[in-house]
Design an enzyme around this catalytic site. Structure first.
Site, short mmCIF file in Angstrom:
data_model
loop_
_atom_site.label_atom_id
_atom_site.label_comp_id
_atom_site.label_asym_id
_atom_site.label_seq_id
_atom_site.Cartn_x
_atom_site.Cartn_y
_atom_site.Cartn_z
N LYS A 223 0.82 -1.21 0.00
CA LYS A 223 0.00 0.00 0.00
C LYS A 223 0.86 1.26 0.00
CE LYS A 223 -4.32 -2.05 1.41
NZ LYS A 223 -5.28 -2.36 2.49
N ARG A 257 -3.21 -10.02 5.31
CA ARG A 257 -3.59 -10.14 3.89
C ARG A 257 -2.45 -9.59 3.05
NH1 ARG A 257 -5.89 -6.93 0.07
NH2 ARG A 257 -7.35 -7.88 -1.36
C1 7PJ Z 1 -8.04 -4.86 1.81
C2 7PJ Z 1 -9.06 -5.70 1.39
C3 7PJ Z 1 -7.73 -4.80 3.21
C4 7PJ Z 1 -9.48 -6.44 3.52
C5 7PJ Z 1 -8.24 -4.64 -0.31
C6 7PJ Z 1 -5.32 -3.64 -1.79
C7 7PJ Z 1 -6.64 -2.99 -1.94
N1 7PJ Z 1 -9.78 -6.48 2.22
N2 7PJ Z 1 -9.17 -5.54 0.06
N3 7PJ Z 1 -8.49 -5.63 4.01
N4 7PJ Z 1 -7.52 -4.22 0.74
N5 7PJ Z 1 -10.16 -7.21 4.39
O1 7PJ Z 1 -5.16 -4.85 -1.69
O2 7PJ Z 1 -4.33 -2.85 -1.81
O3 7PJ Z 1 -6.87 -4.08 3.70
S1 7PJ Z 1 -8.02 -4.12 -1.95
#
Ligand code: 7PJ
Length: 280
Positions: A223, A257
């Site tokens: 990010k 994640r």
């Molecule tokens: C997240 C997500 C996060 C959860 C995305 C990216 C953007 N789901 N989906 N938490 N981020 N739960 O992966 O940079 O931080 S999409």
């Protein structure tokens, strides 16, 4: 806190940190540059992440990067469903990153284990679609605003207090709709309507969210705040992202994640051997 997360087919053991691997099926996703746009490529990426030791696959068909356009329902289903149908054969829990009730119903029908919703099941019908399954897991994430505009001028009284209040409210709404608490994980939503300083405050004071009594899922991977700190472009943020994942786990996160599964799995093995003073 319960040391497990109940999902459709798996009761996920949270006594060790879990690595959720990102599978984007979006032509415009900012970090994969469309490489997994094709169904076959996304399916192969699932296989690769499993070989790298992923604990949970997270499949997403809607790019939620700041300023991105949303696919219509038919397009989101076309991207996600064939990948989910393959992923559920791989022996690990399968999560789907979606906010649409129709997609939630379709992927749970196809055997997915977890609904990961950056809108915390606030769309009309979304709570009910998740509650209609007896055991499916859900991840409720905080976002201020919507992806198109959320980074314009995010402001909070106290970001940690405000995010905590939101997550507590969504946790109540989900349990009231019939989703048992053991099925629910919570996520502060790094980068979703937050300045870099907001993200750092959420990380440093992450323990304040643990008192909600549910496992925390946290995503720092690649990010922009990692880019800002390191001065690195998106394809050179692995080390910074691994450091953020370890910092999150050290402050009590149960699930991280990530894009870089192999690196994160290795880092967590070493972190855990030291924490437990035990070899794997
Ligand atoms: C997240 C997500 C996060 C959860 C995305 C990216 C953007 N789901 N989906 N938490 N981020 N739960 O992966 O940079 O931080 S999409």
């Amino acid at each position: 806190m319960n040391a497990f997360w109940q999902t459709s087919r798996f009761r996920i053991d949270l006594s060790r940190p879990q690595v959720m691997g990102i599978v984007n099926v979006t032509p415009d996703s900012f970090s994969d540059g469309g490489r997994h746009a094709e169904t076959d490529a996304a399916r192969r990426h699932c296989d690769t992440l499993v070989a790298e030791g992923v604990d949970i696959l997270d499949i997403g068909g809607e790019s939620t990067r700041p300023g991105s356009a949303t696919p219509d329902l038919a397009e989101e289903l076309r991207r996600v469903l064939p990948v989910v149908q393959h992923a559920v054969t791989l022996g690990v829990p399968v999560s789907v990153d979606t906010s649409r009730p129709e997609v939630i119903a379709a992927v749970l029908e196809a055997g997915a284990d977890i609904v990961n919703d950056v809108r915390a099941l606030q769309r009309p019908g979304a709570l009910q679609a998740a509650a209609a399954h007896r055991t499916a897991g859900v991840c409720l994430m905080h976002m201020l605003g919507e992806p198109g505009t959320m980074q314009a001028a995010p402001a909070y009284d106290d970001v940690v207090v405000d995010v905590r209040r939101f997550l507590a409210e969504r946790l109540s709404a989900a349990t009231a709709a019939g989703i048992g608490a053991e099925r629910i994980a919570l996520d502060p939503g790094v980068g979703f309507g937050k300045t870099p300083l907001h993200n750092l405050q959420l990380a440093a004071r992450q323990y304040e969210l643990l008192s909600l009594g549910r496992p925390l899922l946290v995503g720092w991977s690649r990010k922009s705040t990692v880019g800002l700190i390191t001065g690195k472009p998106v394809d050179e943020r692995t080390a910074g992202s691994v450091a953020a994942a370890l910092a999150a786990v050290a402050r009590g996160a149960a699930i991280v994640r990530v894009h870089d599964v192999a690196a994160t799995v290795d880092a967590l093995k070493v972190w855990r051997a030291i924490a437990d003073q035990r070899l794997p």
